[in-house]
Design a protein around this motif. Structure first.
Motif, PDB file in Angstrom:
ATOM      1  N   HIS A   1       0.854  -1.183   0.000  1.00 55.16           N
ATOM      2  CA  HIS A   1       0.000   0.000   0.000  1.00 55.16           C
ATOM      3  C   HIS A   1       0.890   1.234   0.000  1.00 55.16           C
ATOM      4  O   HIS A   1       1.910   1.272   0.685  1.00 55.16           O
ATOM      5  N   VAL A   2       0.466   2.243  -0.727  1.00 52.93           N
ATOM      6  CA  VAL A   2       1.278   3.456  -0.869  1.00 52.93           C
ATOM      7  C   VAL A   2       0.695   4.574   0.002  1.00 52.93           C
ATOM      8  O   VAL A   2      -0.472   4.933  -0.151  1.00 52.93           O
ATOM      9  N   THR A   3       1.503   5.096   0.888  1.00 50.42           N
ATOM     10  CA  THR A   3       1.086   6.265   1.664  1.00 50.42           C
ATOM     11  C   THR A   3       1.501   7.517   0.898  1.00 50.42           C
ATOM     12  O   THR A   3       2.082   7.434  -0.173  1.00 50.42           O
ATOM     13  N   LEU A   4       1.218   8.674   1.456  1.00 52.15           N
ATOM     14  CA  LEU A   4       1.836   9.881   0.905  1.00 52.15           C
ATOM     15  C   LEU A   4       3.338   9.800   1.146  1.00 52.15           C
ATOM     16  O   LEU A   4       3.790   9.188   2.120  1.00 52.15           O
ATOM     17  N   LEU A   5       4.092  10.447   0.290  1.00 56.46           N
ATOM     18  CA  LEU A   5       5.540  10.456   0.431  1.00 56.46           C
ATOM     19  C   LEU A   5       5.979  11.829   0.935  1.00 56.46           C
ATOM     20  O   LEU A   5       5.671  12.844   0.304  1.00 56.46           O
ATOM     21  N   GLY A   6       6.673  11.840   2.060  1.00 55.57           N
ATOM     22  CA  GLY A   6       7.161  13.106   2.596  1.00 55.57           C
ATOM     23  C   GLY A   6       8.459  13.506   1.913  1.00 55.57           C
ATOM     24  O   GLY A   6       9.526  13.507   2.506  1.00 55.57           O
ATOM     25  N   GLY A   7       8.344  13.850   0.636  1.00 56.27           N
ATOM     26  CA  GLY A   7       9.528  14.083  -0.184  1.00 56.27           C
ATOM     27  C   GLY A   7      10.113  12.754  -0.593  1.00 56.27           C
ATOM     28  O   GLY A   7       9.948  11.736   0.102  1.00 56.27           O
ATOM     29  N   ALA A   8      10.756  12.732  -1.746  1.00 55.39           N
ATOM     30  CA  ALA A   8      11.306  11.462  -2.229  1.00 55.39           C
ATOM     31  C   ALA A   8      12.564  11.735  -3.048  1.00 55.39           C
ATOM     32  O   ALA A   8      13.638  11.299  -2.693  1.00 55.39           O
ATOM     33  N   PHE A   9      12.396  12.453  -4.175  1.00 55.56           N
ATOM     34  CA  PHE A   9      13.518  12.904  -5.010  1.00 55.56           C
ATOM     35  C   PHE A   9      14.361  11.744  -5.525  1.00 55.56           C
ATOM     36  O   PHE A   9      15.540  11.908  -5.811  1.00 55.56           O
ATOM     37  N   GLY A  10      13.781  10.561  -5.589  1.00 48.65           N
ATOM     38  CA  GLY A  10      14.502   9.388  -6.082  1.00 48.65           C
ATOM     39  C   GLY A  10      14.825   8.385  -4.984  1.00 48.65           C
ATOM     40  O   GLY A  10      14.938   7.196  -5.238  1.00 48.65           O
ATOM     41  N   ARG A  11      14.991   8.853  -3.743  1.00 48.88           N
ATOM     42  CA  ARG A  11      15.342   7.930  -2.666  1.00 48.88           C
ATOM     43  C   ARG A  11      14.312   6.812  -2.513  1.00 48.88           C
ATOM     44  O   ARG A  11      14.646   5.666  -2.223  1.00 48.88           O
ATOM     45  N   LYS A  12      13.058   7.193  -2.680  1.00 46.21           N
ATOM     46  CA  LYS A  12      12.007   6.238  -2.345  1.00 46.21           C
ATOM     47  C   LYS A  12      11.596   5.365  -3.531  1.00 46.21           C
ATOM     48  O   LYS A  12      10.603   4.650  -3.469  1.00 46.21           O
ATOM     49  N   SER A  13      12.389   5.415  -4.613  1.00 45.24           N
ATOM     50  CA  SER A  13      12.242   4.402  -5.658  1.00 45.24           C
ATOM     51  C   SER A  13      12.828   3.080  -5.201  1.00 45.24           C
ATOM     52  O   SER A  13      12.550   2.045  -5.787  1.00 45.24           O
ATOM     53  N   LYS A  14      13.684   3.129  -4.177  1.00 45.14           N
ATOM     54  CA  LYS A  14      14.384   1.938  -3.730  1.00 45.14           C
ATOM     55  C   LYS A  14      13.727   1.367  -2.481  1.00 45.14           C
ATOM     56  O   LYS A  14      13.659   2.040  -1.457  1.00 45.14           O
ATOM     57  N   PRO A  15      13.218   0.142  -2.543  1.00 42.16           N
ATOM     58  CA  PRO A  15      12.426  -0.387  -1.425  1.00 42.16           C
ATOM     59  C   PRO A  15      13.229  -1.149  -0.380  1.00 42.16           C
ATOM     60  O   PRO A  15      12.668  -1.984   0.327  1.00 42.16           O
ATOM     61  N   ASP A  16      14.521  -0.874  -0.249  1.00 37.90           N
ATOM     62  CA  ASP A  16      15.329  -1.599   0.741  1.00 37.90           C
ATOM     63  C   ASP A  16      14.705  -1.520   2.135  1.00 37.90           C
ATOM     64  O   ASP A  16      14.662  -2.503   2.879  1.00 37.90           O
ATOM     65  N   PHE A  17      14.169  -0.357   2.466  1.00 36.55           N
ATOM     66  CA  PHE A  17      13.617  -0.158   3.809  1.00 36.55           C
ATOM     67  C   PHE A  17      12.314  -0.932   4.013  1.00 36.55           C
ATOM     68  O   PHE A  17      11.992  -1.322   5.136  1.00 36.55           O
ATOM     69  N   VAL A  18      11.580  -1.162   2.934  1.00 33.47           N
ATOM     70  CA  VAL A  18      10.345  -1.949   3.038  1.00 33.47           C
ATOM     71  C   VAL A  18      10.706  -3.407   3.337  1.00 33.47           C
ATOM     72  O   VAL A  18      10.055  -4.077   4.139  1.00 33.47           O
ATOM     73  N   CYS A  19      11.772  -3.868   2.695  1.00 32.99           N
ATOM     74  CA  CYS A  19      12.244  -5.233   2.953  1.00 32.99           C
ATOM     75  C   CYS A  19      12.666  -5.398   4.416  1.00 32.99           C
ATOM     76  O   CYS A  19      12.421  -6.451   5.018  1.00 32.99           O
TER      77      CYS A  19
END
Lengths: 799, 169
Positions: free
Chosen positions: A431-449
């Protein structure tokens, strides 16, 4: 999660998963709408469309090849068709649009439905937006590359026009009149001759059985018919944001949820030698210490690994992690030193590289020019430093994985989770929440893993929370880069030869081990596709090995390309003794439309920013127009006192043309102020001009950070900086007084908006500094380089 | 430790570690998630709340100093989002990602409560501790101007320096 225009929140019925009850606030006066919506229907490959759109009503999906009307059977069937857009009109007339892109400030949750609703002739107050989960049926959902509008505008329009045609056909049938006699108007269909009206909701039942309108019959609105497209539309998320109710990654709460903090490798690839968790486990609230295996580098999107402290709440996790003693081996990149690496990159660009663009004979031109100019430029690593450090929530139970995350790419997150936890993608929901800024960082899901791994290990829902220090020290960094440019000028000051060498560790290095450097085709990100009219050119990449995770950062390699090229052109203008803006126009040269893939590019990639080359040829008239616009609007050419100056640059990236004039004031102590900037952008058709303006304002301010303040450096393989105290970004006091944005609106193919404002700004700022002080800054950030400038001898001989 | 204070006009009583910052008490214990975590060291302002009307970085205020405090968070700034600043934020469509904006609004609200007609320098000073990485500073300033019914007071020489935020309690 939902946003309803005007109000917010629709609470779905409780689903059969039963694992995330609506969370009741522990304070009776707090009304919480922050819990995840629960599933209405689950366990189907098409679950999110079913869940969110529900059954009944009229559901349309738009994908490659056109529009289809869907029923539950079609949705649940194994159907390889990948629609991107879902629109539903319920029997009560409420329109729900599924947003398949992530919202990170660019306004897509507003602009996308606005285009569809406009084409539908829907009443905006009867429209809702639902956020899509990550699923293959949407195709790539990676909200990057400034793609959302430019890649999907035709589909959004077609979706809306199809609904409008269906409503009109249904009304005409019910009235027994020709479809040409009726017209949709603000959620109703009107019979023009009699003034009779039928609401969209009342037509849903008929529309469900009407023949679908043939594609060639669809009428996309003419510019004069548009209600909202091309005009300002406020964000649908405004009220939740200003009242503190908007839901970002860390705001999701699941019952029984634990909070985890992870100690990650201080050096890329270093491994845990020993863990002493005795003190950590004594911290009240700490429940468990869990090893996360180090992923073999380069690791792509997989987590770095390390040691996690799992606790009852965030503060206990923070304190527990402080008390944890972890020793690491040196790791393969412990020798990474930014100062030495800079010298390496400079040595790399001193030698010929692999060309991505070649025309004429640049060596001969450089040897025979009346004058040659050479310059080198350097830009350090940067970190996105988005305001919301990454965080993710996951619940793994009975072989199923459910995650909530501020991710730019829920589909990548889903697949990476499946790969990492060795489960089928069908058993993973993101599920996708709002993103508090991303700028490319949040294309990478390492933290979700990380969250999912820990949830599985502890048998409870887990939120992984990164601190700012984690964000600064364990990110995917924007490439450090060195450039060498050489050019020849003839006696009249015209550029006859252009040699550009670019060396930087490539993003590909996180996907494949031991890459020697970038490939020439990467140069289309703002270096091999420059709009210059120069007969002899060579644009080359040179080797650069990565010693840290490299990742996308807003406008990517166009950041350093824009800085180097924008600065060098200004240096050439000085050498030619010409006005910088006039020189730019001359460099762009004759009016022409060029398919750049067929004109000097060496083995060009198949597409250009994901689009067909033929759809986006270089049009030099557009490039010159943006330059002329900023010249005219900025007061270019008027005199400023010493210490103040204007700089100009133009750059094309992400299929849009942007020119900027930046005015700076440099104080005697070297502080650089930016009182004013003038921006012109030609991005073809701009659907939501005010959001485009806000992107340009933000791009300029981010570029001020990139140029003046920000630097990630490494010593012994470790990031030197830690938080906003030493990784500095622009603050309110540094903000310009005025950013005057001119959107050159037209009906052309849309280009990107989120990113192309960054590259010209870096060059324009550096050029303005030169105009103000006579000091040419070739290494970023500017930092304290200009201290005492007014008493120094300058490069142009003035003082 | 047990500590009692007031949040948004209502009594709150929590039993937490004495060094737990107010931010995490609000977010993890009291379920008030409008105040955001951004840096944990008082440098970004995403966690800004009012304590007795003064803009305060809640990540820097431990439970041990909270007894009897009167705290207002973004959730309590107005009952229905009708504070003049919230309205002005809508008028100027200020937010991009929105993550920092609750903190921005709280900082601005404390400023206007103390100084209803601020100068540019007042705004710069009051807002310099609130980072926005999307770069909405111009619109934040415009919204504060609208809400306070003022126009710019500055000579057109532009922004000042001040890259580091002073230590905040």
């Amino acid at each position: 999660m939902s946003a309803l225009f005007g109000k917010h929140g629709k609470h779905g019925k409780h689903g059969k998963h039963g694992k995330h009850e609506r969370h009741e606030s522990r304070l009776p006066w707090v009304s919480s709408n922050t819990t995840p919506e629960s599933d209405e229907l689950v366990d189907s490959g098409r679950r999110s469309a079913l869940k969110i759109l529900g059954l009944g009503g009229l559901v349309l999906a738009v994908g490659p090849g056109g529009v289809r009307r869907l029923d539950a059977a079609a949705l649940t069937a194994a159907d390889p068709w990948n629609p991107h857009v879902y629109v539903k009109i319920a029997d009560d007339g409420i329109v729900t649009i599924l947003c398949h892109r992530s919202e990170m400030g660019q306004g897509i949750r507003t602009t996308m439905p606005m285009i569809i609703a406009d084409e539908m002739e829907a009443d905006w107050s009867n429209c809702r937006v639902e956020q899509a989960d990550g699923e293959e049926k949407y195709g790539s959902q990676n909200t990057d590359g400034s793609t959302s509008i430019r890649a999907f505008l035709p589909q959004y329009r077609e979706a809306g026009a199809t609904v409008r045609a269906l409503m009109e056909d249904a009304a005409a049938k019910e009235w027994g009149v020709a479809a040409t006699e009726v017209k949709a108007e603000q959620h109703e269909v009107v019979h023009t001759a009699t003034g009779r009206r039928k609401s969209f909701g009342s037509l849903v039942a008929s529309a469900r059985t009407m023949a679908m309108p043939a594609r060639e019959r669809l009428r996309i609105k003419s510019p004069a018919e548009r209600r909202w497209q091309g005009k300002a539309m406020r964000s649908i998320d405004l009220v939740p944001v200003t009242t503190g109710k908007a839901v970002y990654g860390a705001d999701v709460i699941l019952p029984g949820m634990k909070v985890a903090m992870v100690v990650r490798p201080p050096v890329w690839g270093s491994k845990v030698v020993s863990v002493d968790d005795s003190a950590a486990l004594k911290v009240p609230g700490v429940e468990k210490v869990v090893r996360i295996p180090e992923s073999p580098i380069p690791g792509a999107f997989l987590p770095l690994g390390g040691v996690a402290v799992v606790a009852k709440n965030t503060w206990a996790a923070i304190r527990g992690r402080e008390a944890l003693k972890v020793t690491w081996d040196a790791g393969p990149h412990a020798t990474y030193e930014s100062k030495a690496y800079k010298a390496e990159l400079e040595a790399s660009v001193a030698k010929p590289g692999a060309p991505g663009y070649r025309t004429g004979d640049v060596a001969a031109a450089l040897a025979s020019g009346a004058r040659t100019v050479k310059a080198s430029y350097y830009m350090p690593h940067l970190s996105h430093a988005q305001m919301e450090p990454v965080a993710a929530i996951a619940n793994v139970s009975n072989g199923k994985v459910e995650a909530w995350a501020p991710t730019q790419s829920p589909f990548d997150a889903r697949n990476t989770l499946a790969q990492y936890l060795k489960v089928e993608p069908a058993n993973v929901t993101v599920h996708v929440t709002l993103l508090g800024g991303a700028f490319g960082r949040k294309s990478k899901p390492d933290f979700v893993c990380e969250a999912a791994f820990l949830s599985r290990e502890v048998g409870a829902p887990v939120r992984v929370q990164w601190t700012r220090e984690d964000d600064v020290r364990n990110s995917y960094y924007h490439s450090v880069a060195a450039h060498r440019l050489e050019a020849s000028l003839d006696a009249s000051g015209k550029v006859t030869g252009w040699l550009h060498r670019s060396a930087y560790p490539t993003i590909s290095s996180v996907f494949a081990p031991n890459l020697p450097g970038p490939t020439p085709d990467e140069l289309i990100n703002g270096a091999s596709d420059v709009p210059w009219d120069i007969p002899n050119m060579s644009v080359e990449v040179c080797p650069a090995v990565a010693h840290v995770r490299i990742g996308w950062f807003r406008s990517v390699n166009a950041i350093h390309h824009g800085f180097a090229i924008g600065s060098f052109v200004d240096e050439l203008a000085q050498a030619a003794g010409k006005d910088s803006a006039e020189f730019l126009l001359q460099l762009i040269g004759r009016d022409r439309v060029v398919d750049q893939s067929k004109n000097g590019m060496v083995e060009p990639p198949k597409d250009y920013y994901g689009a067909a080359w033929t759809d986006y040829p270089l049009d030099t008239v557009r490039a010159k127009n943006v330059v002329r616009t900023v010249m005219e609007k900025s007061g270019w050419g008027t005199k400023l006192p010493r210490g103040r100056g204007r700089g100009i640059a133009v750059h094309r990236s992400f299929l849009s043309y942007v020119a900027m004039v930046v005015e700076v004031e440099v104080l005697p102590d070297g502080t650089v102020l930016v009182p004013k900037a003038t921006v012109a952008v030609d991005a073809g058709f701009v659907a939501n001009p005010d959001r485009a303006k806000s992107q340009m304002e933000g791009a300029l301010i981010m570029a001020m950070s990139n140029t003046l303040h920000s630097e990630i450096s490494f010593a012994q393989g470790r990031v030197v900086q830690s938080n906003y105290r030493d990784y500095q970004v622009a603050r309110m006091r540094a903000a310009p007084r005025t950013v005057d944005v001119h959107i050159l609106q037209n009906e052309g193919m849309p280009g990107g908006i989120g990113e192309p404002g960054v590259p010209p700004a870096c060059g324009a700022i550096a050029n303005a500094i030169f105009a103000a002080t006579g000091v040419r800054v070739r290494e970023l950030p500017v930092g304290r380089q200009l201290a005492g400038w007014s008493t120094r001898a300058t490069e142009d001989g003035s003082s | 430790m047990k500590v009692s204070f007031r949040v948004n006009g209502k009594p709150a009583s929590v039993d937490v570690a004495e060094d737990m910052p107010l931010l995490w008490i609000l977010r993890d214990v009291l379920d008030l998630k409008g105040s955001k975590y951004g840096c944990g060291i008082g440098q970004c302002g995403a966690c800004t709340v009012h304590v007795k009307g003064v803009a305060t970085k809640s990540c820097q205020l431990p439970a041990s100093k909270l007894a009897g405090a009167d705290v207002t968070t973004i959730e309590g700034l107005s009952p229905d989002g009708s504070h003049a600043l919230q309205k002005a934020w809508e008028e100027h469509d200020v937010p991009q990602c929105g993550y920092c904006q609750a903190g921005q609004i709280m900082a601005a609200a404390a400023l206007l409560a103390k100084k209803p007609k601020p100068t540019d320098s007042d705004i710069d000073t009051a807002m310099n501790g609130n980072l926005c990485r999307c770069g909405t500073y111009l619109r934040i300033k415009a919204a504060i101007r609208s809400a306070s019914g003022t126009t710019t007071t500055d000579a057109p020489s532009g922004g000042r320096s001040g890259q580091r935020e002073e230590a905040h309690a």
